[in-house]
Write a protein that holds these residues in place. Structure first.
Motif, PDB file in Angstrom:
ATOM      1  N   LEU A 171       0.727  -1.328   0.009  1.00 39.63           N
ATOM      2  CA  LEU A 171       0.175   0.143   0.254  1.00 39.63           C
ATOM      3  C   LEU A 171       0.722   1.325   0.130  1.00 39.63           C
ATOM      4  CD1 LEU A 171      -2.970   0.797  -0.077  1.00 39.63           C
ATOM      5  CD2 LEU A 171      -3.095   0.718   2.675  1.00 39.63           C
ATOM      6  N   LEU A 172       1.950   1.287   0.909  1.00 43.88           N
ATOM      7  CA  LEU A 172       2.958   2.528   0.866  1.00 43.88           C
ATOM      8  C   LEU A 172       3.474   2.530  -0.504  1.00 43.88           C
ATOM      9  CD1 LEU A 172       4.550   1.872   4.304  1.00 43.88           C
ATOM     10  CD2 LEU A 172       3.136   3.783   3.643  1.00 43.88           C
ATOM     11  N   ALA A 173       3.842   1.263  -1.247  1.00 43.68           N
ATOM     12  CA  ALA A 173       4.650   1.518  -2.611  1.00 43.68           C
ATOM     13  C   ALA A 173       3.635   1.730  -3.628  1.00 43.68           C
ATOM     14  CB  ALA A 173       5.180   0.252  -2.825  1.00 43.68           C
ATOM     15  N   GLY A 174       2.294   1.775  -3.277  1.00 44.73           N
ATOM     16  CA  GLY A 174       1.457   2.337  -4.380  1.00 44.73           C
ATOM     17  C   GLY A 174       0.786   1.259  -5.114  1.00 44.73           C
ATOM     18  N   ALA A 175       1.036   0.020  -4.729  1.00 45.07           N
ATOM     19  CA  ALA A 175       0.859  -1.587  -5.661  1.00 45.07           C
ATOM     20  C   ALA A 175      -0.514  -1.739  -4.732  1.00 45.07           C
ATOM     21  CB  ALA A 175       1.905  -2.450  -5.289  1.00 45.07           C
ATOM     22  N   GLU A 176      -1.567  -0.985  -5.208  1.00 50.75           N
ATOM     23  CA  GLU A 176      -2.861  -1.307  -4.255  1.00 50.75           C
ATOM     24  C   GLU A 176      -3.422  -2.775  -4.746  1.00 50.75           C
ATOM     25  OE1 GLU A 176      -2.350   1.589  -6.050  1.00 50.75           O
ATOM     26  OE2 GLU A 176      -2.659   3.116  -4.949  1.00 50.75           O
ATOM     27  N   SER A 177      -3.637  -3.099  -5.814  1.00 45.53           N
ATOM     28  CA  SER A 177      -3.971  -4.414  -6.213  1.00 45.53           C
ATOM     29  C   SER A 177      -3.220  -5.671  -5.387  1.00 45.53           C
ATOM     30  CB  SER A 177      -3.986  -4.778  -7.754  1.00 45.53           C
ATOM     31  OG  SER A 177      -4.758  -3.614  -8.235  1.00 45.53           O
ATOM     32  N   GLU A 178      -1.996  -5.479  -5.272  1.00 51.98           N
ATOM     33  CA  GLU A 178      -1.319  -6.594  -4.423  1.00 51.98           C
ATOM     34  C   GLU A 178      -1.404  -6.344  -3.182  1.00 51.98           C
ATOM     35  OE1 GLU A 178       3.345  -8.268  -3.991  1.00 51.98           O
ATOM     36  OE2 GLU A 178       2.872  -6.695  -5.715  1.00 51.98           O
ATOM     37  N   ALA A 179      -1.529  -5.176  -2.668  1.00 49.60           N
ATOM     38  CA  ALA A 179      -2.033  -4.790  -1.240  1.00 49.60           C
ATOM     39  C   ALA A 179      -3.507  -5.554  -0.973  1.00 49.60           C
ATOM     40  CB  ALA A 179      -2.082  -3.309  -0.750  1.00 49.60           C
ATOM     41  N   VAL A 180      -4.293  -5.284  -1.899  1.00 43.23           N
ATOM     42  CA  VAL A 180      -5.620  -6.126  -1.637  1.00 43.23           C
ATOM     43  C   VAL A 180      -5.422  -7.554  -1.437  1.00 43.23           C
ATOM     44  CG1 VAL A 180      -7.866  -6.730  -2.794  1.00 43.23           C
ATOM     45  CG2 VAL A 180      -7.050  -4.388  -2.783  1.00 43.23           C
ATOM     46  N   ASN A 181      -4.596  -8.094  -2.325  1.00 36.12           N
ATOM     47  CA  ASN A 181      -4.423  -9.445  -2.236  1.00 36.12           C
ATOM     48  C   ASN A 181      -3.925  -9.914  -0.933  1.00 36.12           C
ATOM     49  OD1 ASN A 181      -4.594 -12.196  -3.766  1.00 36.12           O
ATOM     50  ND2 ASN A 181      -2.140 -11.742  -3.755  1.00 36.12           N
ATOM     51  N   ALA A 182      -2.801  -9.190  -0.731  1.00 35.06           N
ATOM     52  CA  ALA A 182      -1.886  -9.571   0.590  1.00 35.06           C
ATOM     53  C   ALA A 182      -2.842  -9.388   1.746  1.00 35.06           C
ATOM     54  CB  ALA A 182      -0.629  -8.835   0.716  1.00 35.06           C
ATOM     55  N   TYR A 183      -3.405  -8.409   1.735  1.00 34.22           N
ATOM     56  CA  TYR A 183      -4.390  -8.185   3.110  1.00 34.22           C
ATOM     57  C   TYR A 183      -5.477  -9.071   3.258  1.00 34.22           C
ATOM     58  CZ  TYR A 183      -2.514  -3.368   4.479  1.00 34.22           C
ATOM     59  OH  TYR A 183      -1.907  -2.618   5.050  1.00 34.22           O
ATOM     60  N   GLY A 218      -9.667  -2.645   3.810  1.00 35.34           N
ATOM     61  CA  GLY A 218     -10.574  -1.784   3.457  1.00 35.34           C
ATOM     62  C   GLY A 218      -9.811  -0.584   2.962  1.00 35.34           C
ATOM     63  N   LEU A 219      -8.594   0.012   3.392  1.00 32.43           N
ATOM     64  CA  LEU A 219      -7.947   1.215   3.035  1.00 32.43           C
ATOM     65  C   LEU A 219      -7.420   0.731   1.441  1.00 32.43           C
ATOM     66  CD1 LEU A 219      -5.874   2.127   6.013  1.00 32.43           C
ATOM     67  CD2 LEU A 219      -7.958   3.122   5.036  1.00 32.43           C
ATOM     68  N   ALA A 220      -6.959  -0.654   1.203  1.00 27.71           N
ATOM     69  CA  ALA A 220      -6.527  -0.868  -0.050  1.00 27.71           C
ATOM     70  C   ALA A 220      -7.793  -0.888  -1.042  1.00 27.71           C
ATOM     71  CB  ALA A 220      -5.727  -2.301  -0.132  1.00 27.71           C
ATOM     72  N   GLN A 221      -8.857  -1.496  -0.675  1.00 20.05           N
ATOM     73  CA  GLN A 221     -10.031  -1.570  -1.465  1.00 20.05           C
ATOM     74  C   GLN A 221     -10.305   0.040  -1.935  1.00 20.05           C
ATOM     75  OE1 GLN A 221     -11.068  -3.869  -3.246  1.00 20.05           O
ATOM     76  NE2 GLN A 221     -11.347  -5.771  -2.126  1.00 20.05           N
ATOM     77  N   TRP A 222     -10.356   0.667  -1.060  1.00 17.02           N
ATOM     78  CA  TRP A 222     -10.589   2.260  -1.002  1.00 17.02           C
ATOM     79  C   TRP A 222      -9.734   2.859  -2.145  1.00 17.02           C
ATOM     80  CZ3 TRP A 222     -11.329   5.613   4.006  1.00 17.02           C
ATOM     81  CH2 TRP A 222     -11.801   7.174   3.462  1.00 17.02           C
ATOM     82  N   HIS A 223      -8.339   2.808  -1.855  1.00 13.80           N
ATOM     83  CA  HIS A 223      -7.363   3.221  -2.833  1.00 13.80           C
ATOM     84  C   HIS A 223      -7.918   2.578  -4.316  1.00 13.80           C
ATOM     85  CE1 HIS A 223      -4.030   5.378  -0.688  1.00 13.80           C
ATOM     86  NE2 HIS A 223      -4.761   4.627   0.276  1.00 13.80           N
ATOM     87  N   CYS A 224      -8.324   1.511  -4.592  1.00 14.70           N
ATOM     88  CA  CYS A 224      -8.635   1.186  -5.864  1.00 14.70           C
ATOM     89  C   CYS A 224      -9.965   1.520  -6.251  1.00 14.70           C
ATOM     90  CB  CYS A 224      -8.639  -0.458  -5.897  1.00 14.70           C
ATOM     91  SG  CYS A 224      -6.954  -1.347  -5.467  1.00 14.70           S
TER      92      CYS A 224
END
Length: 275
Positions: free
Chosen positions: A119-131, A155-161
């Motif tokens: 999420l910090l790296a801006g890789a939102e889709s990967e963040a969703v998968n990892a979370y 929730g935050l990652a989905q929000w960013h997406c």
């Protein structure tokens, strides 16, 4: 070669050819030996760098010692994260996860850390998968507080997406989980839910309800930073729902007082921005 037993090569291909001639089993033993020698050397130094951990992780990854490879990859990731080298940290977390079994008690926590880093790296889709994987793993193993963090992060990652409905669902799940915890992450979850519903989903009444809950819990905690977060959310709701600029400004000024006392520059900047 030289007297110290070091070898240099005129071309990398020479080294590669010699390396490939070594049998796989012997190569693994050599990497393990090198790793242990470096481990001993670096343990005597006062400061261990990301480069040190990366080197140790590499050699143990080429050996049969999966445990050491996972440990040093995780440490390299943490060092990279501390230096804000987010993509490097992600790469190290991937290696650590490769060498740790899925049923290991640390697997969920590593996946959670990967989600935060992505999420910090801006890789939102990967963040969703990892979370999501972290949430599943941590819920199964009964690590409730970490599961709350995973659901919140999801929730935050989905929000960013821009997946707002999925973000709301994940944040509400985090809220349900957090009610059984002693921690105060519930305040941040309530603040995020409030902001999502009011500002992004056009639901000011529900948003204001969450903001009020956040403020009540923050006041009970005595934590000035949490109070500031809740007051900032309340200010946003006052302005969005009723355009009460005076009341909103008052909340932000009070929040600013709290964060200045806490010496939190990012929250100070946020409060001043909204003011």
């Amino acid at each position: 070669g030289d007297s110290a037993g070091m070898f240099t090569f005129n071309h990398d291909m020479i080294r590669e050819c010699l390396y490939t001639e070594v049998s796989t089993s012997r190569r693994k033993r050599l990497h393990e030996t090198i790793g242990k020698v470096l481990e001993e050397r670096y343990s005597q130094e006062h400061v261990q760098s990301m480069a040190h951990f990366s080197e140790l992780a590499f050699h143990f990854a080429q050996s049969n010692d999966r445990k050491r490879s996972a440990i040093y990859s995780q440490q390299a990731a943490e060092q990279a994260l501390h230096s804000s080298a987010f993509k490097e940290a992600m790469a190290h977390y991937h290696v650590a996860l490769k060498y740790i079994d899925a049923d290991n008690e640390h697997h969920g926590k590593l996946m959670l850390d990967l989600g935060k880093t992505a999420l910090l790296a801006g890789a939102e889709s990967e963040a969703v998968n990892a979370y999501q994987k972290a949430l599943d793993c941590l819920s199964r193993s009964g690590q409730l507080e970490a599961a709350v963090q995973a659901a919140h992060g999801l929730g935050l990652a989905q929000w960013h997406c821009d997946n707002l409905l999925a973000a709301r669902k994940a944040l509400e799940h985090a809220l349900d989980l957090s009610r059984d915890c002693q921690g105060m992450e519930i305040v941040s979850i309530l603040v995020d839910l409030s902001t999502l519903l009011t500002t992004y989903m056009g639901l000011p009444i529900e948003g204001m309800n969450y903001a009020q809950q956040a403020l009540e819990r923050a006041n009970l905690s005595g934590d000035n930073l949490l109070k500031a977060e809740a007051l900032r959310a309340t200010a946003g709701k006052l302005y969005s729902s009723s355009h009460d600029i005076v009341a909103a400004s008052r909340s932000l000024e009070q929040a600013l007082t709290f964060v200045e006392a806490s010496n939190e520059p990012l929250e100070v900047a946020a409060c001043r921005f909204y003011l």
